[in-house]
Structure formats: C-alpha cells, structure tokens
Design a protein around this motif. Sequence first.
Motif, short mmCIF file in Angstrom:
data_model
loop_
_atom_site.label_atom_id
_atom_site.label_comp_id
_atom_site.label_asym_id
_atom_site.label_seq_id
_atom_site.Cartn_x
_atom_site.Cartn_y
_atom_site.Cartn_z
N CYS A 64 6.80 6.08 3.67
CA CYS A 64 6.29 4.98 4.48
C CYS A 64 6.03 3.70 3.67
O CYS A 64 5.94 2.62 4.25
CB CYS A 64 5.00 5.40 5.19
SG CYS A 64 5.33 6.51 6.57
N ALA A 65 5.91 3.84 2.36
CA ALA A 65 5.58 2.65 1.57
C ALA A 65 6.66 1.59 1.72
O ALA A 65 6.35 0.40 1.84
CB ALA A 65 5.42 3.04 0.10
N LEU A 66 7.92 2.00 1.70
CA LEU A 66 9.00 1.01 1.71
C LEU A 66 9.84 0.98 2.98
O LEU A 66 10.48 -0.01 3.28
CB LEU A 66 9.93 1.25 0.52
CG LEU A 66 9.41 0.74 -0.83
CD1 LEU A 66 10.35 1.15 -1.95
CD2 LEU A 66 9.25 -0.77 -0.83
N GLU A 67 9.83 2.10 3.72
CA GLU A 67 10.70 2.16 4.89
C GLU A 67 10.41 1.05 5.89
O GLU A 67 11.32 0.42 6.43
CB GLU A 67 10.54 3.51 5.59
CG GLU A 67 11.58 4.50 5.24
CD GLU A 67 11.47 5.76 6.07
OE1 GLU A 67 12.47 6.45 6.17
OE2 GLU A 67 10.38 6.03 6.62
N GLY A 68 9.11 0.85 6.15
CA GLY A 68 8.72 -0.16 7.14
C GLY A 68 9.21 -1.54 6.73
O GLY A 68 9.65 -2.34 7.56
N GLU B 76 0.85 -1.20 0.00
CA GLU B 76 0.00 0.00 0.00
C GLU B 76 0.88 1.25 0.00
O GLU B 76 1.81 1.37 0.81
CB GLU B 76 -0.89 -0.03 1.26
CG GLU B 76 -1.76 1.19 1.46
CD GLU B 76 -2.98 1.21 0.55
OE1 GLU B 76 -3.20 0.24 -0.20
OE2 GLU B 76 -3.72 2.21 0.60
N GLY B 77 0.61 2.14 -0.92
CA GLY B 77 1.36 3.38 -0.96
C GLY B 77 2.56 3.36 -1.90
O GLY B 77 3.19 4.38 -2.13
N LEU B 78 2.88 2.19 -2.43
CA LEU B 78 4.07 2.07 -3.28
C LEU B 78 3.71 2.38 -4.74
O LEU B 78 2.75 1.83 -5.29
CB LEU B 78 4.65 0.66 -3.17
CG LEU B 78 5.87 0.35 -4.04
CD1 LEU B 78 7.03 1.28 -3.73
CD2 LEU B 78 6.30 -1.10 -3.84
N CYS C 99 1.87 8.74 -7.07
CA CYS C 99 2.87 9.67 -7.59
C CYS C 99 2.43 11.07 -7.15
O CYS C 99 1.59 11.70 -7.79
CB CYS C 99 2.95 9.60 -9.12
SG CYS C 99 4.02 10.90 -9.78
N ASP C 100 2.99 11.51 -6.05
CA ASP C 100 2.53 12.78 -5.45
C ASP C 100 2.82 13.98 -6.33
O ASP C 100 2.04 14.92 -6.39
CB ASP C 100 3.22 12.98 -4.10
CG ASP C 100 2.81 11.93 -3.08
OD1 ASP C 100 1.66 11.47 -3.16
OD2 ASP C 100 3.63 11.56 -2.23
N LYS C 101 3.97 13.94 -6.98
CA LYS C 101 4.40 15.17 -7.66
C LYS C 101 3.53 15.50 -8.86
O LYS C 101 3.19 16.66 -9.08
CB LYS C 101 5.88 15.07 -8.00
CG LYS C 101 6.69 15.14 -6.70
CD LYS C 101 8.16 15.19 -6.88
CE LYS C 101 8.82 15.44 -5.52
NZ LYS C 101 10.27 15.36 -5.55
N TRP C 102 3.10 14.52 -9.62
CA TRP C 102 2.19 14.79 -10.75
C TRP C 102 0.77 14.99 -10.25
O TRP C 102 0.05 15.86 -10.73
CB TRP C 102 2.26 13.67 -11.78
CG TRP C 102 3.41 13.85 -12.72
CD1 TRP C 102 4.61 13.20 -12.69
CD2 TRP C 102 3.49 14.78 -13.81
NE1 TRP C 102 5.42 13.67 -13.69
CE2 TRP C 102 4.76 14.63 -14.40
CE3 TRP C 102 2.62 15.73 -14.35
CZ2 TRP C 102 5.18 15.39 -15.49
CZ3 TRP C 102 3.03 16.49 -15.44
CH2 TRP C 102 4.30 16.31 -15.99
#
Lengths: 327, 460
Positions: B408-412, A41-43, A281-284
């Motif tokens: 946080c996506a990859l650090e954890g 999640e989030g990647l 992709c936060d920047k776009w």
Amino acid sequence: MKTIVYTCPYVPAEWIAAHGLQPRRLIPRPVEGTATIPQIEGLCPYARAFANDVAASEDVDGVVVTTMCDQMRRIFDLLVRRINVPVFLLNVPSTWQTVTARQLYLGELERFGRFLVRLGGCAPDREKLTQEIRRYSVNKELTDLYPALYPSQLPPGPLSWVWQQTFQSMGGGSERDLEGTRRVPIGVIGGPLMERDQVLFRVILECGGQIAFDGTETGDRTIRSLDDRYLSSDPLVNLARAYFHIPDPSRRPNSEFYQWLREKLASHSARGLVLHHYVWCDKWHAEFERIKEWIKLPMLRLDSEGRGEMDSPRVRNRIHAFMEALR
Amino acid sequence: MSETPRQIALREWDDAYERLRAAGVPQPAYGGPLGRHVAEGDTRLRKLRFDNSLAALRLWDFLLTEEDRLQLARDAGKKLVGTMKDLGTVPVMASSLDNLVAFYPDGAWWIPCVMEVNSGLLQIADSLGIDESFCPVRAMLGAFVTGAHFPIPDLLTCSVGATCDDFSAIAQRLNGLGYPILWWEIPHRRVPEDNEGGVQLPGGFRAPASLVRFVRSELERIRLALEKLSGRVIDEGTLSRGIAKANHIRRLLAELRQAAFTATPCPIPALEMLIAEMLAIHFCSDQEETIAVLQDLLDEVNRRVAAGTGYGTADTARMFWVDPVADLQVMNLLEDCGGRICGTEYLFAHALDPIPTDVPPMEALARMALADPMVGSATDRAARIKAEIRRFGAEAVIVSRIPGASHCALEGEIIGEIVRAECGLPVLEIEVPPLTDAVSPSLRTRLEALVETVVNRRSR
C-alpha cells in the motif's frame, strides 16, 4: 564503461562485469533537493533512498532491482515511470528447496544478461565469465566489488573488519578497549545499511563492543566467495547456485539463514546480537522475536527511519547499556 | 420479503427475523437471528447497517457461521486445508474433492473489526513481535495460537514470492511457532519479451509461457499434497468439475456486479456486495451453498432492478473502490456521505474472472494464479482499474490503504497518478484501520469532500 547500479545481494556483480559493464552496488546517501519519490507513510526509507539516489545520479546507465522485498519490487514500478534510465526487475524466488525455483533464478540471470546486451554489453563466453568470477573471488578486492561501500581511505573487507581496522588505527586492540577491559563480542545482523548508518559499527566499537561478525545485508553474510570448484562445469550455473543460496530471512522457509546464524554464533562466540532494520521492513522486523527465542542470547533491536539515527545519543546510549549488561 | 430496500440495524433485523420465523418463512440450517453473533463477541455488528432482504440475511448468516461449518466438516471426517495468501486458486483445487474443505486463515484479518479488538488476537500478535506496523492480517497469528476462531487445518499452504511482505513475514512467524507450511512460489508477473512465447491470462494480461509453466509446476506440488491428504486422486475430470463450479460462482458474481454497479437506483448496498465478492475467494467453506446464497442475492437484485427500487438516486456519486477495508463500517459510511460503489478492485480480481476451460485444468489454474493483481505491477492494476472505471461509469476513485501493508505504500501513488492522468478522475487515498471510530469524523469529511467534488464536476 557503462555502469549498472544495484543494491540487492542476489545480483551477481560478476555477471555484470562479464558483460563488459561496470557493476556498482549502490549504498544510498541522502539526496538533497527534489526527490523522485516523496516521503510516504509505510514506505521503507532504504528503498526510497535507493530510488532517489539512482534518480539523482548522472553516471548510471542501467538499474537492476529484485523481487526479494515487496517494497523494492514496487520501487521498480516507480523507477520505470520516473527516470530515463533502463530498469530491470530480477525475479528472485522466495522459495529455494525445489529444482524449479533454482531454474527460475538461473533463467532470470540469463534474461538479465540479455538486458545487459541491449544496454551495450557483450554476451560473455565461458572464459570471460570464469575470468570475472576469479577476479571477484579468491582474495578479491572488495573495493572493486563495492566501491560505494568501501571508501578509498579504508582497507577492503567486510564492514565489521573495516571498523576493527579503523579502531586499531585509533590505538585500540581488537580484544581490549582503551581502558583495558575486555571487549564484548557482538554479532550484527539486519538488512542493508545506508551509507551514513554504517557508523553503527564504529558506535558499537566505541561502546566497548567487538564486531564478532557482520550479518547485515552489506556484510559478509551476503558476500559470495566462489573458488575454482564453481568453475569446473558451467560457470553461470554455478554462479547462480552460489548466489541463490545467500542466507536471508526473506527466503521461505528461512532455515538457511538460521543455519548460517548458528554457525556464526558458534564460531565467533558472540555474546549478544544487534539487529538493525529500517522501519517498515517487515521481514527483519518479524524475525526479531523468533531469533531472540532461538538463540537464547541477549538481543538489541535498532530500527531507524534513515535519518542518521545510528549516530544519535539515544542509539549510542542504548548500545552502551546493552554492552554494560553483557560485560 | 418484498419490502422497499432500506438499511436496517441489527436489532431491527432480529425483530424482523422473529416475525419471519413465526410466519414460517424457511431458513437455512445455519440461519438464525444475527444478534446471536453479538453474544459470541461479534459486537461490530451492532454498529453496521444491513440490507433488509432475506437474501442479505442469508448472506450474513452464511458468512458468520463458517467456523461452525469447518468444525462440522472435521467432525464428519473431512480434512481441512488452510490456504494462505493466493486468494482463490488452491480452494478451487481442494473443493474438487468432497473430503477436503479449504478455508483462508487470512480471513482472520476481519476479526479485530468484527469483535472490535476484544478478541485479544492483536495482543497475541504483539507478544510474538508482530506489532501494529504490520497489516491487520497479523490477527491470524493470534487465531492460530488460541485455536478459538477456526480449527487448526490439517494442511497449510502459502503462496510466496510476489506477495506482500507482511503476509510472508507473518506466515514465516507462524511456521516458526511449529505450524508446518507448504510454501509455493508465485513469481512476479511480467510481460513476455521479444521472441518469448506469451500466454493470455484471465483479465486480459499476458505472461511468458515459461512463467505459466513454472506456476503450473508449483501447483502440481499442491495437487500432490492435496491428494496425499485426501487419499484420492485429483485427475483432470475431477479438477474440471471443480473449475466448473468455481466458474458458476464467478458467473453469478459477474451478473451481480453488473447489476449492482450500473443500475440506478443502486439495488444493493456496498457492504453486502463486498461480502458477496469475497465469497469468490473461499466459498465460505461450502461451494454449493455459496451458489445458493449468491443466486438468492442475484434474484433479489434483479427484482429490485425490475421494480426500479434501491438506494440513492441518479445523483448519487459513483465511486470505484480499490482494496478491501479493514473496517466494514466504512462501506456504510460511503453511502452516508452520498456515494455508491460502481466498480471494485479488492485485490482478488483473478478470483472473479472465469477460469479458462479450453486448456487443461492445471494450466488454467496456473494462468488464473498469475492473473492475481498482487503479483503484477501497480501499473497493471491501474490498467485493469481504468477499464472497469469505463465499464461501470465511475466518477471518482477511492484507494483505501490497509494499515502497514507493504504494497500500500506505493501502489496508491502509482494508481492515483495513472487514473488522474488517463481517466481525468479525482482520486482519494484513505487509510482504514480495523476500527475507524476514532478517525470517523475525518474519514467522513474526506469522503464528503470527494462526493462534493464529483457533483461539482458534473456541472462544469
């Protein structure tokens, strides 16, 4: 010849080639089977696909990623731990208005050169670098530069142009569609596109659009054409200067990108913009509303999870509706 | 107040406050019943449980009155500096001059929690295209637009480069709305290569001397901007005095952390420790008062340690906490589940380490900025976490993801992998949104399971 893989446009292919190594800009494909990096999640799907494609490739001798986005910076951490190929992190400053930031980038290219030498490359002299810059510059064969991006059966050129050619070969003109109505000139902007998402250009064409310009990360926005002006003094300094000023929304401030966009919109008479980015992709993503406020043209935002959604009926319908509204 | 340590609810604090006032117990100028903040919209306070010491009351009052302090500073003719993202560096410089006050607009990330999403800040961020896929720090955009949560600063600085994409993108959006920003570069920290001069950083890492020089040059740009704003020169003596004050605060926190994370029973709850640690970053806009507040807290903690009073028992599970929580209530929840904090890495470890005093002050600040956990690799973070785990004797690690945050996506994944392999400890990764009410049962279950795991491992 050893192959060095990268995906970020701030990595000059000429610099790798000048070391006697083969640059390969990797446009990731889906990797079947065990993945080096699982879905998290989030990647960013692109960053994940890049890492998994690199890990699955057998003909890679070195990898370079950059700090232009936080997710790729962190992918470096994982690649170092999980693959047996040397990985290099190129520090590309976000800021660009100071001399020190430009010097930092130049210093990073020099450090990258030392990495390439450690991999078996030869430190290039001025003549060799000049030769490579020429080879990649004037009327350059983009298929050399981006072999993964331009399948051999297609002519070289920025993707938008490639698809225009494809469309013409299908019997359509660049200005008229098959029914004879005028096509809608559209600018396409956004981050990088995975291989299967490049179908976006074909879908736009098939929905009645005409690609006015390709401002995605794999398009002509990021392609540096270095002419002989860049070779008059120190070629590395000038190569660095050219790449350092690739207009991108991730720069701070990102006014160079807006200047580039203004020029493109004016010179290509685009009547609308399509912005594609991958989820997370936060920047776009963050730039969409600002661009919309700024250009005062209709915009369509397409985000995807990298599962081939660009060819889905839903996306096709959205693009079709967008074209209809612009006609 | 020498009562037995216990956590009390807001109403109980307000009753206690009235008794204290009637008894003539002196209060700071910003003091008052905590309940007054609820009337101003800070409704989350009703659901938190607070330590019952006077020192904790002062800490909370100090935290919750920062906006008033900023306004007073402006009214007094001082200039306000909004320092974004660097978490601890620029405020040391700004605080060196008495006509500048620095604060972090980033702090708005807790407003959705404290005001229980009633502030409308997230909706404003939504309307600007910054939706829930971004870190809760997007509330900062709304705070700028409304101007209701802090005065608009006279100068805005923002560190970019090796930072999280969320913040960089949100700050750029803010810039696009017409707020000028002085961007400064903080490059990714890497280890020196062979034949490349290296410099020791606070916290134990090393970086190439060239990178330190670069950061120093970036901070020189900040110094010039601060001088222009204040109309005064920040010379080495001025900066050294500012560093000395910052180091005083860091020393107090070091003592506080040592006692809080090692004494049994635990002398101070996790929530108050989180707030206290945060003071190291921004001094809550008043460096002198920060020192007084922390000294008070440390005295209270030392009294409790000497008296053997506090929270929990020797059996309480000892947790190391990674990343700050968007919902403060989760720190209460950990204790409800039978855990306590024994070590933290809230993303600003560089603001806790002493700033070097054996080198010129700008060099010292550059080294400190490069020691930021955010600018290095996750592997570096894990190394520091491992060292602190051993130092404080933690038995498990909780990585609390910040929703939407790019790092946080990859650090954890990396931190968990390293800690499991090299410390042999269980690692739990949770995500903490600004309000956890809806996910509280599952969070509780997961924390309880971790506590159980810790206890079971002891008997093996």
